[in-house]
Write a protein that holds these residues in place. Structure first.
Motif, PDB file in Angstrom:
ATOM      1  N   THR A 191      -7.850  -1.647  14.700  1.00 52.16           N
ATOM      2  CA  THR A 191      -6.678  -0.451  14.129  1.00 52.16           C
ATOM      3  C   THR A 191      -6.096  -1.163  13.297  1.00 52.16           C
ATOM      4  O   THR A 191      -5.809  -0.322  12.278  1.00 52.16           O
ATOM      5  CB  THR A 191      -5.853   0.108  15.418  1.00 52.16           C
ATOM      6  OG1 THR A 191      -6.454   0.493  16.411  1.00 52.16           O
ATOM      7  CG2 THR A 191      -4.934   1.013  15.058  1.00 52.16           C
ATOM      8  N   GLY A 192      -5.408  -2.483  13.401  1.00 52.59           N
ATOM      9  CA  GLY A 192      -4.635  -3.063  12.445  1.00 52.59           C
ATOM     10  C   GLY A 192      -5.165  -3.026  11.076  1.00 52.59           C
ATOM     11  O   GLY A 192      -4.781  -3.007  10.082  1.00 52.59           O
ATOM     12  N   ILE A 193      -6.469  -3.613  11.262  1.00 50.86           N
ATOM     13  CA  ILE A 193      -7.362  -3.699  10.014  1.00 50.86           C
ATOM     14  C   ILE A 193      -7.754  -2.386   9.219  1.00 50.86           C
ATOM     15  O   ILE A 193      -7.558  -2.200   7.841  1.00 50.86           O
ATOM     16  CB  ILE A 193      -8.698  -4.412  10.367  1.00 50.86           C
ATOM     17  CG1 ILE A 193      -8.447  -5.868  10.636  1.00 50.86           C
ATOM     18  CG2 ILE A 193      -9.524  -4.106   9.005  1.00 50.86           C
ATOM     19  CD1 ILE A 193      -9.707  -6.487  11.119  1.00 50.86           C
ATOM     20  N   THR A 194      -7.763  -1.344   9.970  1.00 50.85           N
ATOM     21  CA  THR A 194      -7.841  -0.082   9.423  1.00 50.85           C
ATOM     22  C   THR A 194      -6.878   0.513   8.588  1.00 50.85           C
ATOM     23  O   THR A 194      -6.735   0.870   7.633  1.00 50.85           O
ATOM     24  CB  THR A 194      -8.264   0.980  10.490  1.00 50.85           C
ATOM     25  OG1 THR A 194      -9.443   0.583  11.005  1.00 50.85           O
ATOM     26  CG2 THR A 194      -8.542   2.359  10.015  1.00 50.85           C
ATOM     27  N   ILE A 195      -5.442   0.305   9.419  1.00 44.48           N
ATOM     28  CA  ILE A 195      -4.313   0.598   8.601  1.00 44.48           C
ATOM     29  C   ILE A 195      -4.023  -0.244   7.377  1.00 44.48           C
ATOM     30  O   ILE A 195      -3.648   0.119   6.408  1.00 44.48           O
ATOM     31  CB  ILE A 195      -3.145   0.400   9.634  1.00 44.48           C
ATOM     32  CG1 ILE A 195      -3.385   1.487  10.979  1.00 44.48           C
ATOM     33  CG2 ILE A 195      -1.676   0.592   8.989  1.00 44.48           C
ATOM     34  CD1 ILE A 195      -2.385   1.227  11.931  1.00 44.48           C
ATOM     35  N   LYS A 196      -4.402  -1.568   7.555  1.00 43.87           N
ATOM     36  CA  LYS A 196      -4.257  -2.338   6.426  1.00 43.87           C
ATOM     37  C   LYS A 196      -4.727  -2.107   5.177  1.00 43.87           C
ATOM     38  O   LYS A 196      -4.474  -1.952   4.102  1.00 43.87           O
ATOM     39  CB  LYS A 196      -4.421  -3.727   7.033  1.00 43.87           C
ATOM     40  CG  LYS A 196      -4.157  -4.975   5.691  1.00 43.87           C
ATOM     41  CD  LYS A 196      -4.640  -6.341   6.264  1.00 43.87           C
ATOM     42  CE  LYS A 196      -4.147  -7.324   5.316  1.00 43.87           C
ATOM     43  NZ  LYS A 196      -4.752  -8.935   5.649  1.00 43.87           N
ATOM     44  N   VAL A 197      -6.093  -1.827   5.410  1.00 47.69           N
ATOM     45  CA  VAL A 197      -6.934  -1.302   4.217  1.00 47.69           C
ATOM     46  C   VAL A 197      -6.443  -0.026   3.542  1.00 47.69           C
ATOM     47  O   VAL A 197      -6.500   0.203   2.370  1.00 47.69           O
ATOM     48  CB  VAL A 197      -8.490  -1.104   4.575  1.00 47.69           C
ATOM     49  CG1 VAL A 197      -9.417  -0.508   3.831  1.00 47.69           C
ATOM     50  CG2 VAL A 197      -9.058  -2.632   5.215  1.00 47.69           C
ATOM     51  N   PHE A 230      -2.479   0.582  -4.367  1.00 44.82           N
ATOM     52  CA  PHE A 230      -3.040  -0.064  -5.686  1.00 44.82           C
ATOM     53  C   PHE A 230      -3.968   1.338  -6.420  1.00 44.82           C
ATOM     54  O   PHE A 230      -3.867   1.290  -7.344  1.00 44.82           O
ATOM     55  CB  PHE A 230      -4.216  -1.074  -5.294  1.00 44.82           C
ATOM     56  CG  PHE A 230      -3.538  -2.387  -5.129  1.00 44.82           C
ATOM     57  CD1 PHE A 230      -2.958  -3.229  -6.096  1.00 44.82           C
ATOM     58  CD2 PHE A 230      -3.821  -2.743  -3.878  1.00 44.82           C
ATOM     59  CE1 PHE A 230      -2.539  -4.316  -5.693  1.00 44.82           C
ATOM     60  CE2 PHE A 230      -3.308  -4.274  -3.610  1.00 44.82           C
ATOM     61  CZ  PHE A 230      -2.728  -4.874  -4.599  1.00 44.82           C
ATOM     62  N   GLY A 231      -4.389   2.066  -5.593  1.00 42.31           N
ATOM     63  CA  GLY A 231      -4.754   3.336  -5.953  1.00 42.31           C
ATOM     64  C   GLY A 231      -3.802   4.245  -6.813  1.00 42.31           C
ATOM     65  O   GLY A 231      -4.109   4.831  -7.764  1.00 42.31           O
ATOM     66  N   PHE A 232      -2.502   4.259  -5.909  1.00 47.31           N
ATOM     67  CA  PHE A 232      -1.339   4.946  -6.517  1.00 47.31           C
ATOM     68  C   PHE A 232      -0.941   4.329  -7.923  1.00 47.31           C
ATOM     69  O   PHE A 232      -0.627   5.075  -8.905  1.00 47.31           O
ATOM     70  CB  PHE A 232      -0.279   4.831  -5.527  1.00 47.31           C
ATOM     71  CG  PHE A 232       0.726   6.028  -6.150  1.00 47.31           C
ATOM     72  CD1 PHE A 232       0.665   7.406  -6.034  1.00 47.31           C
ATOM     73  CD2 PHE A 232       1.970   5.379  -6.680  1.00 47.31           C
ATOM     74  CE1 PHE A 232       1.858   8.073  -6.599  1.00 47.31           C
ATOM     75  CE2 PHE A 232       3.175   6.066  -7.082  1.00 47.31           C
ATOM     76  CZ  PHE A 232       2.830   7.773  -6.905  1.00 47.31           C
ATOM     77  N   THR A 235     -14.577 -11.179  -0.416  1.00 47.15           N
ATOM     78  CA  THR A 235     -14.611 -11.022   1.011  1.00 47.15           C
ATOM     79  C   THR A 235     -14.550  -9.214   1.239  1.00 47.15           C
ATOM     80  O   THR A 235     -14.341  -8.466   0.282  1.00 47.15           O
ATOM     81  CB  THR A 235     -13.149 -11.448   1.566  1.00 47.15           C
ATOM     82  OG1 THR A 235     -11.963 -10.742   1.097  1.00 47.15           O
ATOM     83  CG2 THR A 235     -12.752 -12.952   1.313  1.00 47.15           C
ATOM     84  N   PRO A 236     -15.000  -9.067   2.524  1.00 44.88           N
ATOM     85  CA  PRO A 236     -14.963  -7.523   2.865  1.00 44.88           C
ATOM     86  C   PRO A 236     -13.703  -7.011   2.481  1.00 44.88           C
ATOM     87  O   PRO A 236     -13.655  -5.766   2.055  1.00 44.88           O
ATOM     88  CB  PRO A 236     -15.560  -7.478   4.380  1.00 44.88           C
ATOM     89  CG  PRO A 236     -16.108  -8.989   4.434  1.00 44.88           C
ATOM     90  CD  PRO A 236     -15.506  -9.808   3.532  1.00 44.88           C
ATOM     91  N   LEU A 237     -12.725  -7.533   2.958  1.00 44.72           N
ATOM     92  CA  LEU A 237     -11.341  -6.976   2.513  1.00 44.72           C
ATOM     93  C   LEU A 237     -11.043  -6.555   1.255  1.00 44.72           C
ATOM     94  O   LEU A 237     -10.663  -5.519   0.617  1.00 44.72           O
ATOM     95  CB  LEU A 237     -10.247  -7.778   3.147  1.00 44.72           C
ATOM     96  CG  LEU A 237      -8.555  -7.250   2.962  1.00 44.72           C
ATOM     97  CD1 LEU A 237      -8.552  -5.901   3.637  1.00 44.72           C
ATOM     98  CD2 LEU A 237      -7.720  -8.411   3.475  1.00 44.72           C
ATOM     99  N   GLN A 238     -11.274  -7.654   0.246  1.00 42.58           N
ATOM    100  CA  GLN A 238     -11.140  -7.554  -1.247  1.00 42.58           C
ATOM    101  C   GLN A 238     -12.168  -6.394  -1.776  1.00 42.58           C
ATOM    102  O   GLN A 238     -11.657  -5.618  -2.509  1.00 42.58           O
ATOM    103  CB  GLN A 238     -11.459  -8.829  -1.959  1.00 42.58           C
ATOM    104  CG  GLN A 238     -10.518  -9.849  -1.326  1.00 42.58           C
ATOM    105  CD  GLN A 238     -11.134 -11.380  -2.173  1.00 42.58           C
ATOM    106  OE1 GLN A 238     -12.095 -11.586  -2.181  1.00 42.58           O
ATOM    107  NE2 GLN A 238     -10.063 -12.212  -2.385  1.00 42.58           N
ATOM    108  N   THR A 245     -10.585  -3.051  -0.517  1.00 43.48           N
ATOM    109  CA  THR A 245      -9.571  -2.497  -1.363  1.00 43.48           C
ATOM    110  C   THR A 245      -9.923  -2.028  -2.831  1.00 43.48           C
ATOM    111  O   THR A 245      -9.222  -1.201  -3.005  1.00 43.48           O
ATOM    112  CB  THR A 245      -8.614  -3.704  -1.348  1.00 43.48           C
ATOM    113  OG1 THR A 245      -8.218  -4.154  -0.119  1.00 43.48           O
ATOM    114  CG2 THR A 245      -7.179  -3.234  -2.257  1.00 43.48           C
ATOM    115  N   ILE A 246     -10.725  -2.758  -3.365  1.00 45.32           N
ATOM    116  CA  ILE A 246     -11.098  -2.499  -4.797  1.00 45.32           C
ATOM    117  C   ILE A 246     -11.796  -1.187  -4.798  1.00 45.32           C
ATOM    118  O   ILE A 246     -11.325  -0.246  -5.603  1.00 45.32           O
ATOM    119  CB  ILE A 246     -12.003  -3.493  -5.366  1.00 45.32           C
ATOM    120  CG1 ILE A 246     -11.176  -4.935  -5.541  1.00 45.32           C
ATOM    121  CG2 ILE A 246     -12.595  -3.039  -6.681  1.00 45.32           C
ATOM    122  CD1 ILE A 246     -12.026  -6.187  -6.005  1.00 45.32           C
TER     123      ILE A 246
END
Length: 221
Positions: free
Chosen positions: A19-25, A32-34, A87-90, A93-94
Motif C-alpha cells: 500500500t505504501g509503494i502504491t501511494i508513493k508511485v 512530476f506529471g503536473f 529500477t522498477p520505481l524509476q 514514475t517516468i
C-alpha cells in the motif's frame, strides 16, 4: 463457499508495504506529471504553430498507446538504448508521469481558456507584467476550475499503478499475487486488495470534496 479470510492477517506486512509503494508511485507520478503538464499546457496555447504541433503529437502518442506498453518500453526498451538500468520505481514514475502529463495538460489548457480574457487585458492595462498576470490572476482561477479533473486524474493514477506489478514492483496487485502463490487461495487476497484500492479512492474523493467546499467558501468571503 470455501473461503478463509484468516490467512490475510498472516500477510498483513506484505499488504501494508505494498500500500505504501502504491501511494508513493501515485504521488511521484502526479507530482512530476503536473510539473510537465504546466509547460505543455502553455505550449498548446502558444501562438507558435510548431509548439502546438509538438504538444499535440505528444498528447496523441500517450493517449493512443496503452499505458502497459509505455511502461514496458521505459523499463525494457530505454536500458537497451542507453546501456543503463532503471529500477522498477524509476521506470514506473517516468512512464506514469509522462502519461499523466498528457491528460493533465489538456485539463489545464481547458482551465486556462475558461478564464475570461478580459481579466488579463484589465491587468495588463493596469501595468501588471504578463508573467504575473498568469501567475496571480489566471492560474489560481484555472486550478480552481480544473480541481475535479485533477482529482480524477489522481484516482486514475492510483488505479493504474496496478500495472507496475508487470515489472516486478511489489505494489498491491503484486502483493496479492505473492499471497496467492504461497497460500494457493485467490479470492481472499484479491478481494482484500480490491477493498484497499476502494478505500484509498474514497479517501481521495473525500479530501477533494472538502477541498472544493473550502475553495468555494473562501470565494464567498
Amino acid at each position: 463457499m470455501n473461503l478463509d479470510f484468516n490467512i490475510i492477517p498472516q500477510y498483513a506486512s506484505y499488504l501494508v508495504s505494498a500500500t505504501g509503494i502504491t501511494i508513493k508511485v501515485t504521488l511521484l507520478a502526479l507530482f512530476f506529471g503536473f510539473l510537465l503538464a504546466i509547460p505543455l499546457a502553455f505550449m498548446k496555447l502558444s501562438r507558435f504553430r510548431v509548439l502546438r504541433i509538438i504538444t499535440s503529437f505528444y498528447t496523441a502518442v500517450f493517449r493512443g498507446v496503452p499505458l502497459l506498453v509505455q511502461l514496458m518500453l521505459v523499463y525494457f526498451g530505454v536500458p537497451q538504448l542507453t546501456g543503463g538500468n532503471l529500477t522498477p520505481l524509476q521506470a514506473s514514475t517516468i512512464a506514469l508521469s509522462l502519461n499523466s502529463a498528457a491528460y493533465l495538460s489538456e485539463t489545464l489548457r481547458g482551465g486556462i481558456m475558461a478564464v475570461d480574457y478580459g481579466q488579463r487585458e484589465a491587468a495588463l492595462a493596469l501595468g501588471v507584467s504578463s508573467p504575473w498576470v498568469m501567475i496571480d490572476i489566471v492560474m489560481p482561477q484555472a486550478l480552481k476550475s480544473v480541481l475535479p479533473g485533477l482529482v480524477n486524474e489522481m484516482i486514475n493514477l492510483l488505479k493504474n499503478t496496478s500495472l507496475v506489478s508487470c515489472i516486478s514492483m511489489v505494489d498491491l496487485l503484486r502483493a496479492a499475487q505473492l499471497i496467492i502463490s504461497r497460500s494457493y487461495r485467490a479470492f481472499e487476497p484479491l478481494l482484500t486488495v480490491a477493498i484497499i484500492y476502494f478505500i484509498l479512492v474514497e479517501i481521495l474523493d473525500l479530501v477533494s470534496r472538502r477541498l472544493e467546499r473550502w475553495v468555494n467558501k473562501s470565494d464567498r468571503r
